[in-house]
Enzyme design. Structure first.
Site, PDB file in Angstrom:
ATOM      1  N   ARG A  48       8.263  -3.383  -4.547  1.00 36.97           N
ATOM      2  CA  ARG A  48       7.445  -4.595  -4.424  1.00 36.97           C
ATOM      3  C   ARG A  48       6.659  -4.639  -3.121  1.00 36.97           C
ATOM      4  NH1 ARG A  48      11.917  -9.128  -5.690  1.00 36.97           N
ATOM      5  NH2 ARG A  48      10.701 -10.104  -7.330  1.00 36.97           N
TER       6      ARG A  48
ATOM      7  N   ASN B 244       2.311  -8.775 -10.408  1.00 34.81           N
ATOM      8  CA  ASN B 244       0.963  -8.254 -10.159  1.00 34.81           C
ATOM      9  C   ASN B 244      -0.086  -8.993 -10.983  1.00 34.81           C
ATOM     10  OD1 ASN B 244       2.012  -6.451  -8.359  1.00 34.81           O
ATOM     11  ND2 ASN B 244       1.847  -4.665  -9.665  1.00 34.81           N
TER      12      ASN B 244
ATOM     13  N   ARG C 175       0.462 -28.254  -2.330  1.00 34.22           N
ATOM     14  CA  ARG C 175       0.760 -27.469  -3.541  1.00 34.22           C
ATOM     15  C   ARG C 175      -0.404 -26.564  -3.967  1.00 34.22           C
ATOM     16  NH1 ARG C 175       3.125 -32.201  -4.142  1.00 34.22           N
ATOM     17  NH2 ARG C 175       1.411 -33.153  -5.273  1.00 34.22           N
TER      18      ARG C 175
ATOM     19  N   LYS D 101       8.268  -7.284 -12.583  1.00 34.12           N
ATOM     20  CA  LYS D 101       7.345  -6.556 -11.688  1.00 34.12           C
ATOM     21  C   LYS D 101       5.903  -6.664 -12.191  1.00 34.12           C
ATOM     22  CE  LYS D 101       5.354  -3.970  -8.814  1.00 34.12           C
ATOM     23  NZ  LYS D 101       5.111  -4.308  -7.426  1.00 34.12           N
TER      24      LYS D 101
ATOM     25  N   LYS E 192      -8.820  -2.661   0.116  1.00 30.80           N
ATOM     26  CA  LYS E 192      -8.547  -3.934   0.790  1.00 30.80           C
ATOM     27  C   LYS E 192      -8.656  -3.725   2.292  1.00 30.80           C
ATOM     28  CE  LYS E 192      -3.510  -3.587   1.194  1.00 30.80           C
ATOM     29  NZ  LYS E 192      -2.213  -4.187   0.986  1.00 30.80           N
TER      30      LYS E 192
ATOM     31  N   ARG F   2      -1.125 -12.195  -9.370  1.00 33.79           N
ATOM     32  CA  ARG F   2      -2.103 -12.038  -8.282  1.00 33.79           C
ATOM     33  C   ARG F   2      -3.502 -11.801  -8.852  1.00 33.79           C
ATOM     34  NH1 ARG F   2      -0.766 -12.191  -3.299  1.00 33.79           N
ATOM     35  NH2 ARG F   2      -2.468 -10.922  -2.498  1.00 33.79           N
TER      36      ARG F   2
ATOM     37  N   GLY G  65      -8.876  -4.241  -6.079  1.00 31.84           N
ATOM     38  CA  GLY G  65      -8.701  -2.803  -6.273  1.00 31.84           C
ATOM     39  C   GLY G  65      -7.281  -2.346  -6.033  1.00 31.84           C
TER      40      GLY G  65
ATOM     41  N   ASP H 240       6.894  16.617  -4.710  1.00 29.43           N
ATOM     42  CA  ASP H 240       5.580  16.216  -5.229  1.00 29.43           C
ATOM     43  C   ASP H 240       4.955  17.410  -5.942  1.00 29.43           C
ATOM     44  OD1 ASP H 240       3.733  13.551  -4.481  1.00 29.43           O
ATOM     45  OD2 ASP H 240       2.633  15.267  -5.294  1.00 29.43           O
TER      46      ASP H 240
ATOM     47  N   CYS I 139      -2.201  -1.102  -8.059  1.00 28.61           N
ATOM     48  CA  CYS I 139      -1.201  -2.015  -8.638  1.00 28.61           C
ATOM     49  C   CYS I 139      -1.799  -3.162  -9.450  1.00 28.61           C
ATOM     50  CB  CYS I 139      -0.330  -2.571  -7.533  1.00 28.61           C
ATOM     51  SG  CYS I 139       0.619  -1.267  -6.745  1.00 28.61           S
TER      52      CYS I 139
ATOM     53  N   HIS J 178      -3.764 -29.018   1.054  1.00 27.33           N
ATOM     54  CA  HIS J 178      -2.886 -29.687   0.086  1.00 27.33           C
ATOM     55  C   HIS J 178      -1.619 -28.849  -0.046  1.00 27.33           C
ATOM     56  CE1 HIS J 178      -1.229 -31.091  -3.651  1.00 27.33           C
ATOM     57  NE2 HIS J 178      -2.174 -32.018  -3.792  1.00 27.33           N
TER      58      HIS J 178
END
Ligand code: NAD
Length: 445
Positions: A172, A229, A265, A225, A343, A232, A276, A45, A279, A263
Site C-alpha cells: 500500500r 486505488n 467533512r 487493495k 507525479k 483515489r 498516472g 528480476d 497503480c 469544511h
C-alpha cells in the site's frame, strides 16, 4: 499477539533468508527494508540489466530513508552481505524459502495481462520445498490468487495450506515515501487455506511496524487493495471536473478547493494534468474484470477513469485557446514542458499524463522541448537544462514539480520566454501574484 510477533520477528531477523521477486518500485525498497532489518536478502528480476545495475550499486529510483538515499542504502547492504540480485529463480529458491512476490499485472488495451506474474509464480514454484512461505504483494484482479496463482503451484503438486503457505498481503506504499510507508502503513493479509498465518505475520512483522489486519478471505484482501486505488481515481476525477468548471467560470480552482477543504467533512484533492503511474489508472481495469465475471455493472468508476483519461487533452485544449487568443497557430507555437513524471518529485513516467500532453502537442504540430532530469527514459523532445527548455518558447507548461525546478520563478520565465509568454501551471508552482506582475500570461488548473 502483536508484541509477541514483533519480538519473534526481530530475533529471527539476523538469520532469516528472504527472497523478493520483482525489483522495481516496490520490490527494491522492500528487499532493502528486509536487509536493513537484518535478513539476508536475495532479489530476483527477469531484467538482467537491472540485476547487473543493482549488483553494481546503481538504482534510478527516487527514494530515501531519512538523509540516506536508496542508492546509499543499496551499496551499504551489498557491502554488508545482506543483499544481492539474481536473474536465476533457482538461485533464489536455493537460499530462500520465504519469498515475497511483487510482480504486477500490466494493463494492455484495457485488459490486465497475467503473464509476467504467473511466470514469476511458476519460476518460484519450481523451487518450493515443504514449509515454504510465499506472499504475493502485487495489486490483483479480485479472485486472481485463487483462480490463477493457486493452480500454478498445484501443477507442481504443491497444495497451499498443506505443503506450503500461500498468502496475499497487498503493498500500500506510495512511491517517494516507500521506506517510511513500508514500515508505517497498516497492512492487510489473507491466507489461502487455514495454516501458516503465524509464519506470514512473522515475515511481514520484520518490516511492518504498524497494525496488520487479517482479512476473512484472500478475495476480500484483493478487493480492498483495488478499491483503495479506485477511490483515489474517483476523487481525482471529481477535482478534475471541478477544475474544468472553474476555468470556464473564471474561478481559481486552487482557491475553491483549499477553502472547500476548511469544511471538516470535505477533502478535495489537488487538480493536475491527469492521473498516472502504475497503480491508480490500472485499478479500474482490475475491478472491471472481476465485476464482469460476476455480472455486476459499474457506472461511477468507468466515468471517473474517462474524466482522468481525458485530462491531458483538456490541458492541451486550454493551451490551444490561449495560443489562439494571441493569434499563434499550433505549427508556429514553441512550447516548453516542465515535468514528465507521473507525479511531483517522482522519476516514474509510467502512464504519465505529462507524456500524453507532449504526445498531443506534437500531434498538433507544435515544437516541444521537455525537461525533467528525474525521469531516466530518453525521448526526442527532452533537453538537458531548464534554460534550454524555456529559452525561445512562447509558452511554458508545468506538469510535475521537481527539485530541479527550484530556480523557476516568474522573473526567469519572463527573461527566457518569447512573447506572448504564456505560463500554464497545472501544479500551482509559480507564485500567482509574481507571475501576473511580471507580465506572464498565467493560466492555472
Ligand atoms: N509502484 C507503486 O507505487 C506501487 C504501490 C503499491 C503497490 N504496487 C503494486 O506492486 C506491484 C509492483 O509494482 P512496481 O511499481 O514495483 O512494478 P515494477 O514494474 O517497477 O516492478 C516489477 C518488476 O518485476 C520484474 N519482473 C517481471 N516479470 C518477472 C518475473 N517473471 N520474474 C521476476 N521479475 C519479474 C520486472 O522486470 C520489474 O522490475 C504492482 O502490482 C503494483 O500495482 C505498486
Amino acid at each position: 499477539m502483536p508484541d509477541k510477533m514483533k519480538s519473534k520477528g526481530v530475533n529471527k531477523s539476523a538469520r532469516t533468508q528472504v527472497g523478493v521477486v520483482g525489483l522495481g518500485f516496490v520490490g527494491l525498497p522492500l528487499a532493502l527494508s528486509y536487509a536493513m532489518a537484518g535478513a539476508s536478502v536475495v532479489g530476483l528480476d527477469v531484467s538482467r540489466q537491472l540485476v547487473d545495475d543493482l549488483n553494481a550499486g546503481v538504482t534510478y529510483l527516487h527514494e530515501n530513508r531519512g538523509e540516506e538515499s536508496i542508492e546509499e542504502i543499496l551499496r551499504a547492504q551489498i557491502v554488508a552481505g545482506r543483499f544481492r540480485a539474481t536473474a536465476e529463480p533457482l538461485d533464489l529458491m536455493a537460499h530462500c524459502q520465504q519469498v515475497i512476490i511483487t510482480v504486477g499485472l500490466p494493463v494492455r488495451r484495457g485488459r490486465p495481462d497475467p503473464r509476467p506474474l504467473l511466470e514469476a509464480c511458476r519460476s518460484v514454484a519450481e523451487g518450493v520445498r515443504p514449509g515454504a512461505v510465499i506472499v504475493i504483494r502485487s495489486t490483483l484482479v479480485p479472485g486472481f490468487t485463487d483462480r490463477r496463482i493457486r493452480p500454478v503451484f498445484e501443477r507442481f503438486g504443491l497444495q497451499p495450506g498443506r505443503d506450503f503457505t500461500l498468502a496475499y498481503a497487498p503493498e500500500r506504499m506510495a512511491e517517494g515515501r516507500a521506506f517510511q510507508e513500508l514500515e508505517s502503513m497498516p497492512s492487510i493479509v489473507g491466507v489461502v487455506g487455514e495454516n501458516g498465518i503465524d509464519r506470514v505475520l512473522g515475515l511481514l512483522r520484520m518490516v511492518v511496524k504498524a497494525p496488520i489486519y487479517r482479512v476473512s478471505s484472500v478475495k476480500a484482501a484483493e478487493t480492498i487493495k483495488v478499491v483503495e486505488n479506485v477511490q483515489r481515481d474517483v476523487n481525482l476525477a471529481m477535482v478534475q471536473e471541478l477544475a474544468r468548471f472553474c476555468e470556464a467560470s473564471g474561478l481559481d480552482v486552487f482557491e475553491v478547493a483549499r477553502l472547500a477543504n476548511t469544511h471538516e467533512r470535505v477533502k478535495l484533492l489537488n487538480p493536475g494534468p491527469g492521473v498516472g503511474g502504475y497503480c491508480i489508472p490500472n485499478a479500474y481495469y482490475y475491478l472491471k474484470q472481476a465485476a464482469d465475471e460476476v455480472g455486476c455493472a459499474l457506472d461511477l468508476s468507468p466515468a471517473a477513469r474517462r474524466v482522468n483519461d481525458l485530462a491531458p487533452a483538456a490541458v492541451v485544449a486550454l493551451l490551444g485557446k490561449e495560443l489562439r487568443h494571441f493569434r499563434l497557430t499550433w505549427r508556429e507555437a514553441r512550447i516548453a514542458v516542465l515535468g514528465l513524471a507521473m507525479k511531483d518529485y517522482s522519476g516514474d513516467d509510467r502512464l504519465s499524463p505529462a507524456a500524453e500532453v507532449v504526445r498531443l502537442l506534437a500531434r498538433k504540430g507544435a515544437s516541444v522541448k521537455a525537461y525533467d532530469p528525474a525521469v531516466k527514459r530518453s525521448s526526442p523532445t527532452k533537453v538537458e537544462s531548464l534554460e534550454e527548455c524555456l529559452l525561445g518558447s512562447h509558452a511554458a507548461v508545468i506538469l510535475a514539480r521537481q527539485e530541479a525546478f527550484k530556480p523557476v520563478s516568474a522573473d526567469l520565465m519572463v527573461r527566457l520566454l518569447l512573447p506572448p509568454r504564456i505560463l500554464l501551471d497545472t501544479r500551482n508552482m509559480v507564485d500567482q501574484g509574481a507571475a501576473k506582475n511580471s507580465g506572464l500570461h498565467l493560466i492555472r488548473i
